[in-house]
Structure formats: C-alpha cells, structure tokens
Write a protein that holds these residues in place. Sequence first.
Motif, PDB file in Angstrom:
ATOM      1  N   PHE A 125       0.789  -1.225   0.000  1.00 24.14           N
ATOM      2  CA  PHE A 125       0.000   0.000   0.000  1.00 24.14           C
ATOM      3  C   PHE A 125       0.829   1.288   0.000  1.00 24.14           C
ATOM      4  O   PHE A 125       0.418   2.272  -0.618  1.00 24.14           O
ATOM      5  CB  PHE A 125      -1.011  -0.004   1.156  1.00 24.14           C
ATOM      6  N   PRO A 126       2.008   1.370   0.659  1.00 22.76           N
ATOM      7  CA  PRO A 126       2.760   2.626   0.583  1.00 22.76           C
ATOM      8  C   PRO A 126       3.266   2.923  -0.834  1.00 22.76           C
ATOM      9  O   PRO A 126       3.258   4.066  -1.285  1.00 22.76           O
ATOM     10  CB  PRO A 126       3.912   2.418   1.563  1.00 22.76           C
ATOM     11  N   ARG A 127       3.708   1.883  -1.530  1.00 22.94           N
ATOM     12  CA  ARG A 127       4.212   2.054  -2.894  1.00 22.94           C
ATOM     13  C   ARG A 127       3.065   2.296  -3.877  1.00 22.94           C
ATOM     14  O   ARG A 127       3.218   3.000  -4.880  1.00 22.94           O
ATOM     15  CB  ARG A 127       4.984   0.798  -3.287  1.00 22.94           C
ATOM     16  N   MET A 128       1.924   1.701  -3.593  1.00 27.16           N
ATOM     17  CA  MET A 128       0.801   1.726  -4.528  1.00 27.16           C
ATOM     18  C   MET A 128       0.353   3.146  -4.857  1.00 27.16           C
ATOM     19  O   MET A 128       0.151   3.493  -6.025  1.00 27.16           O
ATOM     20  CB  MET A 128      -0.363   0.923  -3.943  1.00 27.16           C
ATOM     21  N   THR A 129       0.180   3.980  -3.837  1.00 29.40           N
ATOM     22  CA  THR A 129      -0.301   5.331  -4.105  1.00 29.40           C
ATOM     23  C   THR A 129       0.741   6.157  -4.853  1.00 29.40           C
ATOM     24  O   THR A 129       0.393   6.968  -5.717  1.00 29.40           O
ATOM     25  CB  THR A 129      -0.707   6.039  -2.802  1.00 29.40           C
ATOM     26  N   LEU A 130       2.012   5.955  -4.544  1.00 26.45           N
ATOM     27  CA  LEU A 130       3.064   6.661  -5.277  1.00 26.45           C
ATOM     28  C   LEU A 130       3.041   6.265  -6.746  1.00 26.45           C
ATOM     29  O   LEU A 130       3.185   7.113  -7.640  1.00 26.45           O
ATOM     30  CB  LEU A 130       4.435   6.355  -4.670  1.00 26.45           C
ATOM     31  N   ASP A 131       2.842   4.979  -7.032  1.00 24.54           N
ATOM     32  CA  ASP A 131       2.824   4.521  -8.418  1.00 24.54           C
ATOM     33  C   ASP A 131       1.573   4.983  -9.162  1.00 24.54           C
ATOM     34  O   ASP A 131       1.634   5.313 -10.352  1.00 24.54           O
ATOM     35  CB  ASP A 131       2.951   3.004  -8.479  1.00 24.54           C
ATOM     36  N   LEU A 132       0.437   5.034  -8.482  1.00 28.60           N
ATOM     37  CA  LEU A 132      -0.762   5.570  -9.132  1.00 28.60           C
ATOM     38  C   LEU A 132      -0.550   7.026  -9.528  1.00 28.60           C
ATOM     39  O   LEU A 132      -1.084   7.500 -10.544  1.00 28.60           O
ATOM     40  CB  LEU A 132      -1.981   5.449  -8.214  1.00 28.60           C
ATOM     41  N   GLY A 133       0.241   7.727  -8.738  1.00 30.74           N
ATOM     42  CA  GLY A 133       0.520   9.125  -9.022  1.00 30.74           C
ATOM     43  C   GLY A 133       1.579   9.346 -10.080  1.00 30.74           C
ATOM     44  O   GLY A 133       1.593  10.407 -10.724  1.00 30.74           O
ATOM     45  N   ARG A 134       2.486   8.380 -10.284  1.00 30.52           N
ATOM     46  CA  ARG A 134       3.602   8.578 -11.207  1.00 30.52           C
ATOM     47  C   ARG A 134       3.566   7.630 -12.404  1.00 30.52           C
ATOM     48  O   ARG A 134       3.606   8.052 -13.549  1.00 30.52           O
ATOM     49  CB  ARG A 134       4.935   8.400 -10.461  1.00 30.52           C
ATOM     50  N   GLU A 135       3.493   6.340 -12.153  1.00 35.06           N
ATOM     51  CA  GLU A 135       3.581   5.362 -13.243  1.00 35.06           C
ATOM     52  C   GLU A 135       2.359   5.393 -14.165  1.00 35.06           C
ATOM     53  O   GLU A 135       2.457   5.029 -15.331  1.00 35.06           O
ATOM     54  CB  GLU A 135       3.777   3.956 -12.671  1.00 35.06           C
ATOM     55  N   TRP A 136       1.224   5.820 -13.643  1.00 39.42           N
ATOM     56  CA  TRP A 136      -0.009   5.863 -14.430  1.00 39.42           C
ATOM     57  C   TRP A 136      -0.241   7.235 -15.067  1.00 39.42           C
ATOM     58  O   TRP A 136      -1.350   7.548 -15.504  1.00 39.42           O
ATOM     59  CB  TRP A 136      -1.199   5.485 -13.566  1.00 39.42           C
ATOM     60  N   ALA A 137       0.800   8.058 -15.150  1.00 44.45           N
ATOM     61  CA  ALA A 137       0.651   9.444 -15.589  1.00 44.45           C
ATOM     62  C   ALA A 137       0.020   9.568 -16.973  1.00 44.45           C
ATOM     63  O   ALA A 137      -0.760  10.490 -17.235  1.00 44.45           O
ATOM     64  CB  ALA A 137       2.014  10.141 -15.559  1.00 44.45           C
ATOM     65  N   ALA A 138       0.333   8.656 -17.875  1.00 41.96           N
ATOM     66  CA  ALA A 138      -0.179   8.752 -19.240  1.00 41.96           C
ATOM     67  C   ALA A 138      -1.695   8.603 -19.312  1.00 41.96           C
ATOM     68  O   ALA A 138      -2.318   8.992 -20.314  1.00 41.96           O
ATOM     69  CB  ALA A 138       0.480   7.681 -20.124  1.00 41.96           C
ATOM     70  N   HIS A 139      -2.309   8.074 -18.263  1.00 40.71           N
ATOM     71  CA  HIS A 139      -3.747   7.814 -18.279  1.00 40.71           C
ATOM     72  C   HIS A 139      -4.510   8.663 -17.260  1.00 40.71           C
ATOM     73  O   HIS A 139      -5.712   8.456 -17.069  1.00 40.71           O
ATOM     74  CB  HIS A 139      -3.993   6.331 -18.016  1.00 40.71           C
ATOM     75  N   GLN A 140      -3.828   9.584 -16.612  1.00 34.04           N
ATOM     76  CA  GLN A 140      -4.488  10.441 -15.630  1.00 34.04           C
ATOM     77  C   GLN A 140      -5.308  11.517 -16.325  1.00 34.04           C
ATOM     78  O   GLN A 140      -5.069  11.871 -17.479  1.00 34.04           O
ATOM     79  CB  GLN A 140      -3.443  11.067 -14.706  1.00 34.04           C
ATOM     80  N   ARG A 141      -6.254  12.051 -15.605  1.00 33.05           N
ATOM     81  CA  ARG A 141      -7.102  13.120 -16.149  1.00 33.05           C
ATOM     82  C   ARG A 141      -6.292  14.400 -16.344  1.00 33.05           C
ATOM     83  O   ARG A 141      -5.255  14.602 -15.691  1.00 33.05           O
ATOM     84  CB  ARG A 141      -8.270  13.397 -15.200  1.00 33.05           C
ATOM     85  N   ASP A 142      -6.780  15.267 -17.203  1.00 39.62           N
ATOM     86  CA  ASP A 142      -6.203  16.600 -17.299  1.00 39.62           C
ATOM     87  C   ASP A 142      -6.447  17.328 -15.975  1.00 39.62           C
ATOM     88  O   ASP A 142      -7.558  17.297 -15.443  1.00 39.62           O
ATOM     89  CB  ASP A 142      -6.857  17.382 -18.436  1.00 39.62           C
TER      90      ASP A 142
END
Length: 328
Positions: A125-142
């Motif tokens: 869980f600590p890594r998960m939120t960081l990765d949702l914020g960084r690794e998923w950048a190409a699919h994040q909302r404007d």
Amino acid sequence: MAADGEFKRDLRYITTRITADGRDGWPVEPGRYRLVIARACPWANRAAIVRRLMGLEDVLSMGVAGPLHDERSWSFDLDPDGRDPVLGIERLQEAFFRRDPEYPRGITVPAIVDIPTGQVVTNDFPRMTLDLGREWAAHQRDGAPDLYPDKLRDEIDDVALKVFHDVNNGVYKCGFARSQDAYEGAYRALWERLDWLEERLRTQRYLVGDTITEADVRLWPTLVRFDAVYHGHFKCNRQKLAEMPALWAYARDLFQTPGFGDTIDFEQTKTHYYGVHRMINPTGIVPSGPDPRGWLTPHGREALGGRPFGDGTAPGPVPEGERVPALG
C-alpha cells in the motif's frame, strides 16, 4: 505480537509493481487491473483517494469488499451473489492463492489484481499510491495534481514516516496492545505526535507545502476514523479529534475536498472495527454515534491560503456505482 505485548504489524507485502515500462512484468494497461478496497480500511482508503484525484476511474476499475470478514479474508458480500462482478471471486483470498497457492501472510487491502489471470499483483500500500501518481501518468485526467513533487519529497517522506509509526499504526498499537506498558507507550507516542501535528497545522493549511500531497493522503484516513472508532474502540481517548482545533478543522477541510469525503462510509467503518475485533468488543455491538454531520460544518482553513490541487483541478463527480451514502 512481541513478547512484551506490543503490537507488531507485518510489513512484508507482495512488492511487484505495475509500471509504465513493465519492468516487473506488469505494465500499466487501461482495463487490465482491478483495485480491491474495503471502505472500512484506512490503508485502502489511501488508494481510493489517489485513484479519484488522478482521475483513473475509467482505466482502473475498483471492487469493494464488505466490512466484515473472517480468518479466510475479505469477502465480496456487498455484490450480487456474493461475488466480485469482474473477478468472479467470493473472497480476496482466491486472488492471493492464484499468485501463490501457499501464500503465508495476511490477505490485505488494498490489493491490485490482474484481471486476465486473477492473480494479485501487489498489496504494497505505501508504494501503490506513489505509483498511481507517477507510473499511471499517461492515463491520468487533465488537471491531476502532483502529490509527490520532487522538491518536497524528502520532507513528505519524513513527515509520512513519523505519522505512520505514531499515528497510522500508533492507533493499532494502542488498540491491540496486550500489556499495560505496551499500551501506555503507544498512547504516549500517539498523543505526542498528534500534539506535534496540531501545532504544525495551526499556521499552514496542509502538512507539506501549500498544496495537498502524499503526506495528507497518508494522515487523513486515520483522522477521519478517529472519533468514530479509535477514540473509544482502541482506547485512544485523551481527547476527541473534534476537541483539537487545528486538526479538526484540517480534517474537515479535506473531508469537504472532492476525492476525500466522497470515499468515506462511516457505517461500514464502524461495522468492521466493532464487528470483527471481538477480542476487544466481545458483544459485537456497533455504536450508533457519533453524529457525522459535524464533518460538513465550516472549517475556515481558506484563511491560511494554499491551493488544494496546486496547478491542477478538482476531480470530477464520483462514478454512479461508487457513491457512498450522504451524511445526515
């Protein structure tokens, strides 16, 4: 549990990561994975918040386990026929066993499951939120905010570590202590840290910098559960959160910010803690209070300045199937 009665959390998680380059074998792919949470769980609450703030609802689906579970793990008893409609399983345990039939540790939320194989990818869980914020950048909302800006990372990490040991995990160390000395040590550390946070938040709107960061995402799920659960159930009862002016206003400010309060279900939270922890609450009786409507009262934190989402914007409406009950 340590020999002296101190609660020791098992921090050994499945640490494979879902990354943009797929270096662990799990590449970011829209629609491939399912985030499993429970509304009751503060650790899972973090992931739900970040998914909302990043606008990932359409690319990372979310399953919600019910508030009660037994030794076989979280179950999907809120869903029709008691099965997650995407994964087709009754218990989260099944996804862990598909990854490792001899999986020896706790079945925890949040967990991200690979839909095609049914295997859990990670419950870190600590890594998960960081990765949702960084690794998923190409699919994040404007307009997705930066919760972990480079220039503030050291301070965010420092504050988050203090908060984890003394507050996030500290309430559990109070509640699950098996000796008076262990309880009193955890109680002192908890309140020393809450006093430190109270002082810090008197003059600044957010924990680090002038915007919401990962540090706020990690503290807030404990605060929002404090009066409803931790104050009484876990004997963290020096004061209620509502009796600490800065922390109470800060917590209400975030509750009223899109992405935070719209992830909270107080009834499921109370049902879980009071219903599952029978060694603490043998009768299983769930308290009727406290009245949650205080979370909607004015907080006045705007006077401290700050920009909740920095250069970004607020997330859009909660998807129809993910709405939590309104207060009142």
